[in-house]
Design an enzyme around this catalytic site. Structure first.
Site, PDB file in Angstrom:
ATOM      1  N   GLU A   1       0.859  -1.178   0.000  1.00  0.00           N
ATOM      2  CA  GLU A   1       0.000   0.000   0.000  1.00  0.00           C
ATOM      3  C   GLU A   1       0.904   1.241   0.000  1.00  0.00           C
ATOM      4  O   GLU A   1       1.175   1.787  -1.033  1.00  0.00           O
ATOM      5  CB  GLU A   1      -0.953  -0.035   1.211  1.00  0.00           C
ATOM      6  CG  GLU A   1      -2.040   1.019   1.087  1.00  0.00           C
ATOM      7  CD  GLU A   1      -3.242   0.764   1.979  1.00  0.00           C
ATOM      8  OE1 GLU A   1      -3.238  -0.170   2.778  1.00  0.00           O
ATOM      9  OE2 GLU A   1      -4.209   1.547   1.857  1.00  0.00           O
TER      10      GLU A   1
ATOM     11  N   GLU B   1      -1.547   0.855  13.548  1.00  0.00           N
ATOM     12  CA  GLU B   1      -2.736   1.314  12.822  1.00  0.00           C
ATOM     13  C   GLU B   1      -3.968   1.278  13.736  1.00  0.00           C
ATOM     14  O   GLU B   1      -4.854   2.106  13.631  1.00  0.00           O
ATOM     15  CB  GLU B   1      -2.961   0.429  11.603  1.00  0.00           C
ATOM     16  CG  GLU B   1      -4.091   0.882  10.704  1.00  0.00           C
ATOM     17  CD  GLU B   1      -4.155   0.074   9.420  1.00  0.00           C
ATOM     18  OE1 GLU B   1      -3.472  -0.968   9.340  1.00  0.00           O
ATOM     19  OE2 GLU B   1      -4.880   0.481   8.499  1.00  0.00           O
TER      20      GLU B   1
HETATM   21  C1  BGC Z   1      -4.979   3.110   5.058  1.00  0.00           C
HETATM   22  C2  BGC Z   1      -5.459   4.191   5.966  1.00  0.00           C
HETATM   23  C3  BGC Z   1      -6.305   5.071   5.082  1.00  0.00           C
HETATM   24  C4  BGC Z   1      -7.521   4.241   4.806  1.00  0.00           C
HETATM   25  C5  BGC Z   1      -8.640   4.918   4.147  1.00  0.00           C
HETATM   26  C6  BGC Z   1      -6.157   2.281   4.720  1.00  0.00           C
HETATM   27  O1  BGC Z   1      -5.869   1.175   3.964  1.00  0.00           O
HETATM   28  O2  BGC Z   1      -3.932   2.387   5.597  1.00  0.00           O
HETATM   29  O3  BGC Z   1      -4.600   4.705   6.840  1.00  0.00           O
HETATM   30  O4  BGC Z   1      -6.550   6.341   5.502  1.00  0.00           O
HETATM   31  O5  BGC Z   1      -7.158   3.058   4.128  1.00  0.00           O
HETATM   32  O6  BGC Z   1      -9.506   4.052   3.574  1.00  0.00           O
END
Ligand code: BGC
Length: 838
Positions: free
Chosen positions: A364, A636
C-alpha cells in the site's frame, strides 16, 4: 519554497531508455545506461541535473553521484517529475568522460496501489541526465541522448513492494567508467516525456539516515537453516549484508514487523508485499551489499542461505527516509509516555519516504490524505516538514486540477473518483492551515486558496435543505475499535455527524485563511457556511441540554473541540464525555476522527484528570497498551497485537502514524507550548501537569529559534524554566500556581520557583494513594488486588469487589481501617502486585 520550474528550452538532454523489452514484468532487470563525451577544458563549475522514469542512481566517471536514494521520490509524475541537482565539478575530467545511470522500476513502472497495478506512468524505464559545464564565457551542455547505450547488470529484479534481487556475478565491471566495452549494448531509444513536468525544489531527498546493529540473532524454530535478526526497532529501509562464500550461492532476506509468540516471522502485516531481497555471491571474499531500489517496513529479517555463522557484523539495518531537520523534542518523568513519543517519531520517520504515507510495509504505502491531515500538527512540530509537504500539496492541487476532485490518496492511484470525505478531502484546507500556524508563511495559503474554494463549493453543493452533509460515503470515525473488522468505516459514531463536525471546522479554518489573505467576500461565505452547518448540527444531533446523539466519545469530542455547542450545552457535553470515557474504563473507544481531538475535548471541558487517565491507561486498547507490548512505532489500531502476542485478525500495520496525532496534545498541554500567533513570534506557554507526572520538558526549533519549556514538581515545589528566542514573547501561565498567575514574558531565559498545593506536591504514582476506583479501572490489576486481599482478609474481599470498586478512598486508607492494622505481609504482597515501593 516554490518549484523552480524551468522553461522547456532549459532542458536539452533527452529521456532515453532501453530499446529491448523492459519495465513491464516484475522480474525484468534494472537498466544500465551509459554514454561518453569529451571535455576540452576543465570547467569552472559542473552541475548535473538528473531524473528518471523509475528510480535511478547517477554515475560520472565511475563515481556514484550524490547520496540520494530512491530518486526521483514519488510525486504525481504525470504533472510533476522532480529533477535533482548535483555539483559534480570535482568529477569532470579533461578529455573523455563517462556519464550514466542505473534505472529500476520504482513507483513509475512497478507495482503500486491498493489493489496493486503495474505501469501506472509508463511502460519502459528512462533516464534523463543533463550536465552543465560552466566556463568563464559560456555554458556547455551534454546529457543523455540517442548515442547512449543500454544494458543490464547485477540487479536482476527490483520492485518497491517485492524487494530486490542482485546477482553479484553479473555486475558489468567498469560500466560507468571511460573505455568500457559497450558494443554489445544496444543503442537506447529516445522517449517522449513532457519536459514541462520537470521541476527542481529544495525538498530534502531520501537518504540513508541511520544504521542499527542487531539486538538479537536467533535461529528460526521451524527452519534451523534460517536465522532471525532483530534490530529492536520497526523502521523503513533495508538491510546491509556482509558475507563471504562461494560464487553462486544465494542469501535471501525476508522482512517482517512481527514475530509469532513461537518466534517465527509473521509477515501477515505486509499483505501484498513480498519484501524479500536476495543476493547471489560473486565469491570474491568479503562482500557487502544492500538493495537500493526497494524499501521495507520491518524490525526483523530472516536470513536464509547464509554461508557460515551470522554475527552482528553480518547484517546492519539502514534507516531510509526524507532527510528532514528534526525540530521537536519531548520528555517526561513517565517512561511509557516517553516511549509513546519516541514511537510517534519513528512512525513519522517510517512514513516520510518522499511523500507522507499511511504505512511503509504492506502493499500500500500511499499518500492517504486523511492520515496526514490527522497527523499534520504533530509532524510539523517534530520535523521541518515544509518542503516535503509543500511538494505533496502541489501534487494534491495538480491531481485536483486534472480530475476535478480531491483524491483520497496522492499521488492518486485509485481506479475510481473520490467523493468529498471529511478528514480526508479537507486536507486541502486543514494542512495548509496547520503549516501556516506552525511556520507563519502565508504563501502556502495563497497558493492553495483556489483549491480550498473549489473543495468547499463542492461540499456546499452536497448539503441538504437542513444544511447537513448527510449523503454519500464517509470514512466516519475510521477504525473505531468497535467497528467490525470488515467495515472499519462502520463505527459507533454516525459517519455524517463526523462529516458535519469536520465541515464546520474546515469552513471556519477557511474563513480565517480568507481573512489572512484579505479575501473578505470569501471570509463571509465561509463564515456563513460554518454557521449554517453548526445550526444544522445542533438541530439534528444535539439535545437542548447538550447531549450529543449516539452517545459516543467521538461525537462529544468533536462537538466540544470543534465548537459546535452553545455555551450552556458545553458543560453538560463535557460531563457526558468524561462519563463515557470512564465507562469505557479509560480504554480507547475512538477512531481516526475522534482520537486526535479527544484529549483536547476533555481538557477544554475541564476534565483534565480524565484526559490523563485516558492517556496513561495501559489495558488494551489504550494509548500505552502497545508500549507495554514492546511496540517501537505507532500501530494502525491500538490493539494491532493482542495481549497473547498474536496479531489482531485484521493484520493491521504496526507502523502507521495517524493515531500518533495525540502527540500534539503532549506537546501543547503537558509541555505547554503552542503558537499564539502563526510562526511562534508570540507564544502561549501553559503546561497543565497531571497524571502523577513530576516533570516534562518540551523543546522546539520554531522559525524564530529554539524554545524550551520545562517544569518539575519536587517536594511541593514547582520549578519552571522557559527560554524564548530573540524577537519573541509569550503569555505564560505558571503551572499549578496557587494564584493562577499569568505573565507577559519577553525573549530570554526565565526561571520561577513556588510552592504548589499539596494535591500536586508530588507524584501520584504510588498506587497505595490511588483511589480504589482507579485501581479497579484495570481489570487485571483489580483482580490481582482482590486475590491478595482475599488471601489475607477473606471477609473484606468476600464483601465483594463491587463495594470497593467504586470507592474514592485510597488503598492506604482501606488498609488503615483494618482492625489491628494491615499485616506487613499483606502490604508487601500488595506492593509486589502493584509494582510499588514499600
Ligand atoms: C490506510 C489508511 C487510510 C484508509 C482509508 C487504509 O488502507 O492504511 O490509513 O486512511 O485506508 O480508507
Amino acid at each position: 519554497m516554490s518549484d523552480d520550474s524551468v522553461s522547456d528550452t532549459r532542458w536539452q538532454a533527452r529521456f532515453v531508455g532501453p530499446s529491448f523489452a523492459n519495465g513491464t514484468e516484475p522480474d525484468d532487470p534494472a537498466c544500465y545506461l551509459r554514454g561518453e563525451f569529451t571535455v576540452a577544458e576543465v570547467p569552472r563549475r559542473a552541475t548535473l541535473y538528473a531524473t528518471a522514469i523509475g528510480v535511478y542512481e547517477p554515475y560520472l566517471n565511475g563515481a556514484r553521484v550524490g547520496d540520494e536514494v530512491l530518486a526521483p521520490t514519488w510525486t504525481s509524475y504525470r504533472h510533476r517529475l522532480r529533477v535533482s541537482r548535483h555539483d559534480v565539478t570535482d568529477l569532470v575530467e579533461q578529455g573523455r568522460n563517462a556519464l550514466g545511470g542505473i534505472v529500476a522500476q520504482g513507483w513509475a513502472l512497478g507495482l503500486t496501489g491498493f489493489p496493486g497495478k503495474r505501469n501506472r506512468y509508463a511502460d519502459r524505464p528512462a533516464l534523463f541526465l543533463q550536465l552543465e559545464l560552466e566556463y568563464a564565457d559560456r555554458i556547455e551542455v551534454v546529457g543523455t541522448g540517442p548515442e547512449f547505450r543500454a544494458g543490464t547488470g547485477a540487479i536482476r529484479a527490483a520492485g518497491i513492494y517485492e524487494g530486490e534481487y542482485y546477482d553479484a556475478r553479473r555486475e558489468p565491471e567498469g560500466w560507468s567508467r571511460v573505455g568500457f566495452a559497450d558494443e554489445t549494448w544496444p543503442a537506447v531509444e529516445v522517449r517522449d516525456w513532457p519536459l514541462d513536468t520537470l521541476f527542481t525544489d529544495d525538498a530534502p531527498p531520501i537518504r540513508r539516515v541511520e544504521e542499527l546493529a542487531p539486538v538479537s540473532i536467533t535461529r528460526s524454530p521451524s527452519s534451523p537453516a534460517a536465522t532471525i535478526v532483530d534490530f529492536g526497532q520497526n523502521l523503513a529501509g533495508w538491510v546491509r549484508l556482509r558475507v563471504s562464500g562461494e560464487a553462486g550461492s544465494t542469501v535471501a532476506l525476508r522482512h517482517a514487523e512481527h514475530l509469532t509468540p513461537e518466534g517465527e516471522l509473521d509477515t501477515r502485516t505486509l499483505r501484498g508485499a513480498a519484501a524479500t531481497d536476495s543476493y547471489t555471491l560473486a565469491g570474491t571474499g568479503d562482500e557487502q551489499w544492500e538493495p537500493r531500489f526497494t524499501y521495507h517496513g520491518f524490525r526483523y529479517v530472516e536470513i536464509d542461505g547464509y554461508p557460515g555463522e551470522i554475527t552482528e557484523q553480518s547484517a546492519t539495518a539502514v534507516v531510509v527516509h526524507s532527510d528532514m531537520t528534526r525540530t521537536g523534542w519531548f520528555e517526561t518523568s513517565h517512561e511509557l509516555l516517553n516511549r509513546l513519543h519516541a514511537n510517534t517519531v519513528w512512525s513519522m520517520r517510517g512514513n516520510f519516504v518522499g511523500i507522507p504515507t499511511d504505512c511503509p510495509q504492506r502493499g500500500e504505502r500511499l499518500g492517504w490524505t486523511g492520515d496526514i491531515n490527522a497527523f499534520g500538527p504533530t509532524a510539523a512540530f517534530l520535523y521541518d516538514v515544509r518542503p516535503v509537504l509543500a511538494s505533496w500539496l502541489r501534487d494534491v492541487a495538480a491531481e485536483h486540477g486534472e480530475k476535478g476532485y480531491v483524491p483520497w490518496m496522492v499521488p492518486d492511484v485509485a481506479s475510481y473518483p473520490a467523493p468529498p470525505t471529511a478528514l480526508w478531502s479537507d486536507v486541502v484546507v486543514s494542512l495548509p492551515w496547520t503549516l501556516y500556524r506552525q511556520y507563519g508563511e502565508v504563501e502556502v495559503l495563497r497558493e492553495h486558496f483556489p483549491l480550498m474554494r473549489a473543495y468547499l463549493r463542492d461540499v456546499e453543493s452536497l448539503l441538504g435543505e437542513d444544511d447537513l452533509w448527510s449523503g454519500g460515503f464517509q470514512f466516519g470515525d475510521w477504525l473505531d475499535p468497535d467497528a467490525p473488522d470488515d467495515n472499519p468505516a462502520g463505527g459507533k459514531t454516525d459517519a455524517h455527524l463526523v462529516a458535519c463536525a469536520y465541515l464546520h471546522k474546515t469552513a471556519r479554518e477557511a474563513a480565517l485563511i480568507a481573512d489572512v489573505l484579505g479575501e473578505a467576500a470569501d471570509a463571509k461565505w465561509f463564515t456563513e457556511l460554518a454557521d449554517r452547518v453548526r445550526a444544522g448540527f445542533r438541530r439534528e444531533y444535539v439535545t437542548p441540554s447538550g447531549r450529543v446523539l449516539g452517545e459516543t466519545a467521538t461525537g462529544y469530542a468533536l462537538a466540544i473541540r470543534f465548537d459546535l455547542l452553545a455555551a450552556d450545552q458545553r458543560a453538560r457535553a463535557g460531563e457526558q464525555l468524561a462519563a463515557l470515557v470512564a465507562k469505557a474504563r479509560y480504554r480507547i473507544s475512538t477512531g481516526f476522527a475522534g482520537t486526535p481531538v479527544i484529549l483536547d475535548a476533555l481538557t477544554d471541558a475541564g476534565h483534565l484528570d480524565e484526559a490523563y487517565r485516558l492517556l496513561l491507561h495501559t489495558e488494551s486498547p489504550s494509548f500505552l497498551y502497545p508500549v507495554t507490548q514492546g511496540a517501537t512505532t505507532v500501530w494502525e489500531r491500538w490493539d494491532a497485537v493482542l495481549p497473547d502476542g498474536t496479531l489482531h485478525s485484521s493484520a493491521s500495520s504496526l507502523n502507521h502514524y495517524a493515531l500518533g496525532a495525540i502527540t500534539d496534545w503532549l506537546h501543547r498541554v503537558i509541555g505547554g507550548l503552542s503558537p499564539a500567533e502563526p510562526g511562534y513570534r508570540r507564544m502561549s506557554i501553559a503546561p497543565q501537569p497531571g497524571g502523577g507526572l513530576t516533570h516534562a520538558t518540551v523543546e522546539h526549533d520554531t522559525v524564530q529559534g529554539r524554545v524550551s519549556v520545562s517544569w518539575r514538581v519536587i517536594g511541593g515545589r514547582m520549578t519552571f524554566d522557559v527560554t524564548l528566542p530573540p524577537g519573541t514573547e509569550a503569555e505564560v501561565f505558571l503551572p499549578l500556581h496557587p494564584e493562577g498567575k499569568t505573565l507577559e514574558v519577553a525573549a530570554g531565559t526565565h526561571h520561577w520557583e513556588y510552592a504548589v498545593e499539596s494535591a500536586h506536591s508530588g507524584p501520584n504514582h504510588d498506587p497505595f494513594d490511588a483511589p480504589m476506583r482507579e485501581l479497579a479501572s484495570d481489570p487485571d490489576t483489580w483482580q490481582a488486588v482482590l486475590d491478595v486481599l482475599g488471601r489475607y482478609l477473606p471477609g473484606l474481599a468476600g464483601m465483594g469487589g463491587s463495594m470497593l470498586e467504586g470507592s474514592d478512598a485510597p488503598l492506604s486508607r482501606i488498609l488503615q481501617a483494618i482492625p489491628g492494622g494491615a499485616s506487613p505481609e499483606l502490604v508487601a504482597q500488595l506492593a509486589v502486585t502493584l509494582g510499588a515501593a514499600r
